[in-house]
Design a protein around this motif. Structure first.
Motif, mmCIF file in Angstrom:
data_model
loop_
_atom_site.group_PDB
_atom_site.id
_atom_site.type_symbol
_atom_site.label_atom_id
_atom_site.label_comp_id
_atom_site.label_asym_id
_atom_site.label_seq_id
_atom_site.Cartn_x
_atom_site.Cartn_y
_atom_site.Cartn_z
ATOM 1 N N GLN A 177 0.805 -1.218 0.000
ATOM 2 C CA GLN A 177 0.000 0.000 0.000
ATOM 3 C C GLN A 177 0.841 1.272 0.000
ATOM 4 O O GLN A 177 0.355 2.323 -0.426
ATOM 5 C CB GLN A 177 -0.946 -0.017 1.206
ATOM 6 N N HIS A 201 1.229 -9.390 4.699
ATOM 7 C CA HIS A 201 0.063 -8.513 4.540
ATOM 8 C C HIS A 201 -0.400 -8.635 3.077
ATOM 9 O O HIS A 201 -0.456 -7.656 2.337
ATOM 10 C CB HIS A 201 0.425 -7.076 4.929
ATOM 11 N N TRP A 202 -0.623 -9.891 2.651
ATOM 12 C CA TRP A 202 -1.371 -10.236 1.442
ATOM 13 C C TRP A 202 -0.592 -10.268 0.124
ATOM 14 O O TRP A 202 -1.120 -10.711 -0.889
ATOM 15 C CB TRP A 202 -2.580 -9.318 1.235
ATOM 16 N N ASN A 254 -1.646 -10.844 8.560
ATOM 17 C CA ASN A 254 -2.650 -9.802 8.713
ATOM 18 C C ASN A 254 -3.973 -10.277 8.139
ATOM 19 O O ASN A 254 -4.048 -10.654 6.965
ATOM 20 C CB ASN A 254 -2.228 -8.534 7.949
ATOM 21 N N GLU A 255 -5.007 -10.263 8.954
ATOM 22 C CA GLU A 255 -6.375 -10.533 8.509
ATOM 23 C C GLU A 255 -6.458 -11.761 7.598
ATOM 24 O O GLU A 255 -6.820 -11.652 6.422
ATOM 25 C CB GLU A 255 -6.963 -9.313 7.787
ATOM 26 N N ASN A 283 -7.832 -5.745 14.316
ATOM 27 C CA ASN A 283 -8.131 -4.682 13.362
ATOM 28 C C ASN A 283 -9.628 -4.444 13.419
ATOM 29 O O ASN A 283 -10.424 -5.353 13.138
ATOM 30 C CB ASN A 283 -7.745 -5.096 11.931
ATOM 31 N N TYR A 294 -12.906 -1.752 12.487
ATOM 32 C CA TYR A 294 -13.318 -0.582 11.702
ATOM 33 C C TYR A 294 -14.774 -0.165 11.851
ATOM 34 O O TYR A 294 -15.091 1.011 11.804
ATOM 35 C CB TYR A 294 -13.031 -0.812 10.202
ATOM 36 N N TRP A 337 -19.442 1.691 5.712
ATOM 37 C CA TRP A 337 -18.634 1.619 6.930
ATOM 38 C C TRP A 337 -19.157 2.674 7.901
ATOM 39 O O TRP A 337 -18.840 3.855 7.791
ATOM 40 C CB TRP A 337 -17.143 1.839 6.646
ATOM 41 N N GLU A 382 -5.009 -2.137 14.011
ATOM 42 C CA GLU A 382 -5.514 -1.180 13.019
ATOM 43 C C GLU A 382 -6.845 -0.630 13.500
ATOM 44 O O GLU A 382 -7.718 -1.391 13.947
ATOM 45 C CB GLU A 382 -5.788 -1.848 11.655
ATOM 46 N N TRP A 397 -4.706 3.209 11.734
ATOM 47 C CA TRP A 397 -4.585 2.990 10.289
ATOM 48 C C TRP A 397 -5.066 4.263 9.607
ATOM 49 O O TRP A 397 -6.204 4.606 9.766
ATOM 50 C CB TRP A 397 -5.426 1.797 9.813
ATOM 51 N N GLU A 440 -5.551 1.900 -1.314
ATOM 52 C CA GLU A 440 -6.511 1.102 -0.550
ATOM 53 C C GLU A 440 -7.000 -0.083 -1.406
ATOM 54 O O GLU A 440 -8.142 -0.142 -1.836
ATOM 55 C CB GLU A 440 -7.656 1.984 -0.042
ATOM 56 N N PHE A 444 -6.967 7.089 4.253
ATOM 57 C CA PHE A 444 -7.034 6.766 5.689
ATOM 58 C C PHE A 444 -5.931 7.455 6.494
ATOM 59 O O PHE A 444 -5.830 7.267 7.702
ATOM 60 C CB PHE A 444 -6.876 5.253 5.912
HETATM 61 C C1 FCB Z 1 -7.696 -3.589 6.517
HETATM 62 C C2 FCB Z 1 -6.336 -3.877 5.923
HETATM 63 C C3 FCB Z 1 -5.511 -2.647 5.709
HETATM 64 C C4 FCB Z 1 -6.337 -1.483 5.212
HETATM 65 C C5 FCB Z 1 -7.578 -1.290 6.046
HETATM 66 C C6 FCB Z 1 -8.435 -0.125 5.627
HETATM 67 O O1 FCB Z 1 -8.565 -4.634 6.181
HETATM 68 O O2 FCB Z 1 -5.612 -4.744 6.765
HETATM 69 O O3 FCB Z 1 -4.473 -2.982 4.840
HETATM 70 O O4 FCB Z 1 -6.603 -1.613 3.878
HETATM 71 O O5 FCB Z 1 -8.342 -2.450 6.041
#
Ligand code: FCB
Length: 466
Positions: free
Chosen positions: A22, A123-124, A167-168, A301, A303, A339, A366, A413, A420, A429
């Motif tokens: 990113q 991270h993906w 990550n996630e 994480n 949101y 969101w 995050e 974050w 994004e 962000f």
């Molecule tokens: C999460 C991701 C991060 C970012 C935020 C907004 O899912 O881990 O990389 O994109 O969302």
């Protein structure tokens, strides 16, 4: 309600986060190999407006300036991720010293600035070479991850004090392999569950390797859990909630904390043909003990809130109306579609994780918001909505701490505006504004406000009116 001015525990770790794809850019520089996100972004129609991480925020060339900005905010810690294909361009085998050198310089620079690095291994951005062999749907990719974790932690483990394996994993597995909206862009629910298992397995295999190479460090994983509720009291909505929320959270957390894959969810997945009739055919004897390797912390994480609604009923079988009021104010919705700003959800999720799984420690790895406020004619970025958002979420975190949740730190974050994922550059962000053409950086008002939070270790008394 927590009063503004209430203090956080001593040594609370205030940070900000990014991810390699990113922010870094330099997608093919200094020997870096192609990743699945490079391939995805270069495939027309995959990323909004044809954007890509080719240059992103150009952190690869601006890292010194970025560290200086972090220092000026007073960050105690910076969460970054390593690009696997910078270090092992083919995913395994030959190490690219120039890639390691970049992270060596970055980590040394952070430490010189008094900023602790928290490093995410994955991270993906999987090396494309491994995707060509089946990606994380193949067990051999989990083995390659361990090799990569070994190389990375052997070289950086003397200075990095917090490691995150993945990550996630649910977003990588489902959004990338079932919804097709993220790299590698597959649409197969069964593959997504295989991927999820191999991610968890590679996490468990790598924990002892990381500990051996980086004995002073803490090791954990970052999970995404939004606050989920059934939209109405109907049993239809309840069942959708149980499945959907379960698949995004319990499916990962239960095995990580020594339970099996949740039997109710396995049954659901067999019923809806995401799994074959004999169930988890990709799980081998002993895997679940490996997945449950004890960790030092759980990263969260968080949101938004999501409401589960059964969309499958015919229109004449009306469900009760949703029981929750949708907020109307502009500052109660992020620019990411759907969101909702829902700080109480952070409190709820933190307390749920703590009571349900009793992690040794928690970090918010995050939390943040997308609003595109840019510089005014004087060059100032008045992102009052982000300040309001952060203030309310910090308050929710503090309430959780006050009732005993072992929350040790909080990473906003993001440090800076960046790419994004599928939304390209349309979502901002950052605490730091980035001009994606000139790469100029400007501290937003939220960064200056955050500086005050960090220096006082408390939420300032300042009234916030977005
Ligand atoms: C999460 C991701 C991060 C970012 C935020 C907004 O899912 O881990 O990389 O994109 O969302």
């Amino acid at each position: 309600m927590t009063k503004a001015g209430a203090r956080f525990p001593d040594n609370f770790i205030w940070g900000a986060a990014t991810a390699a794809y990113q922010v870094e850019g330099a997608w093919a520089e200094d020997g870096k190999g192609e990743s699945i996100w490079d391939r995805f972004a270069h495939t027309p129609g995959k990323i909004r407006n044809g954007d890509s991480g080719d240059a992103a925020s150009d952190h690869y060339h601006h890292w010194q300036e970025d560290i200086a900005l972090m220092k000026s905010i007073g960050l105690k810690s910076y969460r970054l991720s390593l690009a696997w294909s910078r270090i092992l361009p083919n995913g395994r085998g030959k190490v690219n010293q120039a890639g390691l050198d970049f992270y060596n310089r970055l980590i040394d620079g952070l430490l010189e600035a008094g900023i602790q690095p928290m490093v995410t291994l994955f991270h993906w951005d999987l090396p494309q070479a491994l995707q060509d062999e089946g990606g994380f749907a193949a067990r051999s990719t989990a083995e390659a991850f361990v090799e990569y974790a070994d190389v990375a932690t052997r070289h950086l483990g003397d200075r990095v004090t917090r490691w995150i394996t993945h990550n996630e994993p649910s977003v990588f597995a489902f959004v990338g392999h079932s919804f097709g909206q993220h790299a590698p862009g597959l649409k197969d629910p069964y593959t997504a569950l295989r991927v999820a298992h191999h991610l968890l397995l590679s996490h468990g295999w790598s924990v002892p390797v990381i500990r051996a190479n980086s004995p002073a460090a803490e090791v954990g994983i970052a999970i995404n859990v939004n606050f989920n509720q059934p939209a109405s009291p109907s049993t239809y909505d309840y069942h959708v909630w149980q499945y959907e929320f379960g698949m995004w959270s319990r499916w990962f957390l239960d095995p990580l904390y020594g339970r099996q894959y949740p039997p109710d969810l396995v049954a659901y997945a067999i019923n809806n043909h995401s799994l074959p009739a004999d169930g988890l055919d990709f799980v081998q004897a002993g895997d679940l003990q490996i997945v449950a390797a004890p960790t030092d912390f759980l990263g969260l994480n968080y949101y938004t809130r999501q409401l589960a609604r059964d969309q499958s009923l015919p229109p004449d079988q009306n469900l009760p109306p949703t029981v929750f009021q949708a907020p109307k104010n502009d500052h109660d919705w992020q620019e990411m579609e759907d969101w909702e700003v829902y700080p109480d959800g952070l409190f709820n999720v933190l307390t749920w994780l703590n009571f349900e799984y009793q992690p040794a420690a928690l970090y918010v790895t995050e939390n943040g918001a997308s609003w595109s406020d840019g510089p005014d004619e004087t060059g100032r970025v008045k992102d009052a909505r982000r300040i309001n958002f952060l203030q309310r979420h910090f308050e929710a975190a503090l309430r959780a701490i006050q009732i005993g949740v072992p929350l040790k730190g909080y990473y906003v974050w993001s440090l800076m505006d960046n790419l994004e994922w599928g939304h390209g550059f349309s979502q901002r962000f950052g605490l730091i504004w980035v001009d994606f053409i000139t790469k100029q950086r400007i501290l937003k008002d939220s960064a200056l406000w955050y500086k005050g939070v960090i220096s006082q270790n408390a939420i300032p008394e300042m009234p916030i009116d977005p």
